[in-house]
Write a protein that holds these residues in place. Sequence first.
Motif, PDB file in Angstrom:
ATOM      1  N   ALA A  72      13.118  22.837 -50.907  1.00 14.19           N
ATOM      2  CA  ALA A  72      12.150  22.725 -51.922  1.00 14.19           C
ATOM      3  C   ALA A  72      11.139  23.811 -51.601  1.00 14.19           C
ATOM      4  O   ALA A  72      10.701  24.415 -50.674  1.00 14.19           O
ATOM      5  CB  ALA A  72      11.559  21.215 -51.838  1.00 14.19           C
ATOM      6  N   PRO A  73      10.399  24.075 -52.511  1.00 15.33           N
ATOM      7  CA  PRO A  73       9.353  25.211 -52.482  1.00 15.33           C
ATOM      8  C   PRO A  73       8.172  24.627 -51.523  1.00 15.33           C
ATOM      9  O   PRO A  73       7.643  23.706 -51.649  1.00 15.33           O
ATOM     10  CB  PRO A  73       8.688  25.176 -54.083  1.00 15.33           C
ATOM     11  N   GLY A  74       7.589  25.686 -50.656  1.00 12.39           N
ATOM     12  CA  GLY A  74       6.896  25.481 -49.813  1.00 12.39           C
ATOM     13  C   GLY A  74       7.360  24.379 -48.529  1.00 12.39           C
ATOM     14  O   GLY A  74       6.509  24.174 -47.655  1.00 12.39           O
ATOM     15  N   ARG A  75       8.548  24.216 -48.578  1.00 15.48           N
ATOM     16  CA  ARG A  75       9.078  23.313 -47.468  1.00 15.48           C
ATOM     17  C   ARG A  75       9.912  23.867 -46.682  1.00 15.48           C
ATOM     18  O   ARG A  75      10.826  24.879 -46.946  1.00 15.48           O
ATOM     19  CB  ARG A  75       9.492  22.031 -47.933  1.00 15.48           C
ATOM     20  N   GLU A  76      10.568  23.596 -45.298  1.00 16.83           N
ATOM     21  CA  GLU A  76      11.416  24.050 -44.635  1.00 16.83           C
ATOM     22  C   GLU A  76      12.849  23.772 -45.254  1.00 16.83           C
ATOM     23  O   GLU A  76      12.852  22.519 -45.789  1.00 16.83           O
ATOM     24  CB  GLU A  76      11.574  23.582 -43.061  1.00 16.83           C
ATOM     25  N   ARG A  77      13.840  24.363 -45.044  1.00 15.62           N
ATOM     26  CA  ARG A  77      15.167  23.956 -45.404  1.00 15.62           C
ATOM     27  C   ARG A  77      15.709  22.860 -44.648  1.00 15.62           C
ATOM     28  O   ARG A  77      15.417  22.911 -43.263  1.00 15.62           O
ATOM     29  CB  ARG A  77      16.131  25.229 -45.166  1.00 15.62           C
ATOM     30  N   GLU A  78      16.364  21.907 -45.207  1.00 19.75           N
ATOM     31  CA  GLU A  78      16.379  20.661 -44.313  1.00 19.75           C
ATOM     32  C   GLU A  78      17.895  20.345 -44.603  1.00 19.75           C
ATOM     33  O   GLU A  78      18.800  20.715 -45.713  1.00 19.75           O
ATOM     34  CB  GLU A  78      15.812  19.638 -44.682  1.00 19.75           C
TER      35      GLU A  78
ATOM     36  N   PHE B 291      14.074  12.087 -58.419  1.00 13.55           N
ATOM     37  CA  PHE B 291      13.334  13.307 -58.732  1.00 13.55           C
ATOM     38  C   PHE B 291      12.995  14.107 -57.491  1.00 13.55           C
ATOM     39  O   PHE B 291      13.257  15.652 -57.148  1.00 13.55           O
ATOM     40  CB  PHE B 291      11.902  13.088 -59.304  1.00 13.55           C
ATOM     41  N   GLU B 292      12.986  13.544 -56.116  1.00 13.84           N
ATOM     42  CA  GLU B 292      13.085  14.296 -55.007  1.00 13.84           C
ATOM     43  C   GLU B 292      14.204  15.089 -54.442  1.00 13.84           C
ATOM     44  O   GLU B 292      14.293  15.809 -53.658  1.00 13.84           O
ATOM     45  CB  GLU B 292      12.587  13.440 -53.909  1.00 13.84           C
ATOM     46  N   ASP B 293      15.336  14.791 -55.332  1.00 12.99           N
ATOM     47  CA  ASP B 293      16.296  15.527 -54.910  1.00 12.99           C
ATOM     48  C   ASP B 293      16.526  17.186 -55.687  1.00 12.99           C
ATOM     49  O   ASP B 293      17.347  17.619 -55.571  1.00 12.99           O
ATOM     50  CB  ASP B 293      17.785  14.838 -55.517  1.00 12.99           C
ATOM     51  N   THR B 294      15.364  17.297 -56.570  1.00 15.38           N
ATOM     52  CA  THR B 294      15.240  18.362 -57.246  1.00 15.38           C
ATOM     53  C   THR B 294      15.053  19.525 -56.395  1.00 15.38           C
ATOM     54  O   THR B 294      13.832  19.481 -55.728  1.00 15.38           O
ATOM     55  CB  THR B 294      14.085  18.368 -58.486  1.00 15.38           C
ATOM     56  N   THR B 295      15.738  20.642 -56.096  1.00 18.03           N
ATOM     57  CA  THR B 295      15.681  21.615 -55.352  1.00 18.03           C
ATOM     58  C   THR B 295      16.667  22.596 -55.284  1.00 18.03           C
ATOM     59  O   THR B 295      17.784  22.419 -56.235  1.00 18.03           O
ATOM     60  CB  THR B 295      15.311  21.058 -53.825  1.00 18.03           C
TER      61      THR B 295
ATOM     62  N   GLY C 137      25.402  30.365 -48.226  1.00 22.46           N
ATOM     63  CA  GLY C 137      25.549  30.889 -49.733  1.00 22.46           C
ATOM     64  C   GLY C 137      24.172  31.214 -50.255  1.00 22.46           C
ATOM     65  O   GLY C 137      23.214  31.362 -49.454  1.00 22.46           O
ATOM     66  N   GLN C 138      24.285  31.525 -51.507  1.00 19.77           N
ATOM     67  CA  GLN C 138      23.128  32.105 -51.990  1.00 19.77           C
ATOM     68  C   GLN C 138      22.186  30.971 -52.762  1.00 19.77           C
ATOM     69  O   GLN C 138      21.034  31.355 -53.116  1.00 19.77           O
ATOM     70  CB  GLN C 138      23.305  32.965 -53.060  1.00 19.77           C
ATOM     71  N   GLY C 139      22.704  29.860 -52.808  1.00 16.76           N
ATOM     72  CA  GLY C 139      21.976  28.595 -53.225  1.00 16.76           C
ATOM     73  C   GLY C 139      22.365  28.318 -54.747  1.00 16.76           C
ATOM     74  O   GLY C 139      22.795  29.107 -55.675  1.00 16.76           O
ATOM     75  N   THR C 140      21.998  27.068 -54.887  1.00 13.31           N
ATOM     76  CA  THR C 140      22.400  26.734 -56.548  1.00 13.31           C
ATOM     77  C   THR C 140      20.999  25.872 -56.812  1.00 13.31           C
ATOM     78  O   THR C 140      20.867  24.835 -55.943  1.00 13.31           O
ATOM     79  CB  THR C 140      23.699  26.123 -56.791  1.00 13.31           C
ATOM     80  N   GLN C 141      20.289  26.139 -57.818  1.00 15.43           N
ATOM     81  CA  GLN C 141      19.406  25.212 -58.400  1.00 15.43           C
ATOM     82  C   GLN C 141      19.410  23.877 -58.963  1.00 15.43           C
ATOM     83  O   GLN C 141      20.701  23.749 -59.883  1.00 15.43           O
ATOM     84  CB  GLN C 141      18.209  25.818 -59.124  1.00 15.43           C
TER      85      GLN C 141
END
Length: 121
Positions: free
Chosen positions: A40-46, A88-92, A112-116
């Motif tokens: 998520a924006p501003g957070r570490e990858r988890e 909603f917290e799954d939005t990332t 990978g490059q990521g998917t929103q």
Amino acid sequence: QVQLVESGGGLVQAGGSLRLACAASGRTFNRYFMGWFRQAPGREREITAIISASGDGTYYANSVKGRFTISRDNAKNTVYLQMNSMKFEDTTVYYCAASLVFSPATDQQYWGQGTQLTLSS
């Protein structure tokens, strides 16, 4: 070298379901643990989920246990993340990753490059 390409992200309603896919290049896909991470924006990858190379073992973050299912098809060089009862917290942004050893940390060999993924009310 392994290249990973995610697909399946997009807009989904809260409480709904969606399946992400990650297609891998190369002949050694079945040697790797495959994981799904999110950031998520501003957070570490988890970590979200990991599946063993053979597919007979899985690991889930507590936040998604019972809602998400990771699976793989080694014949198709693809790993999936089925997401149900979405919140909603799954939005990332979701990332696919490959590692030769089990690791819930971000020290993966390939990304990978990521998917929103975005949830709507």
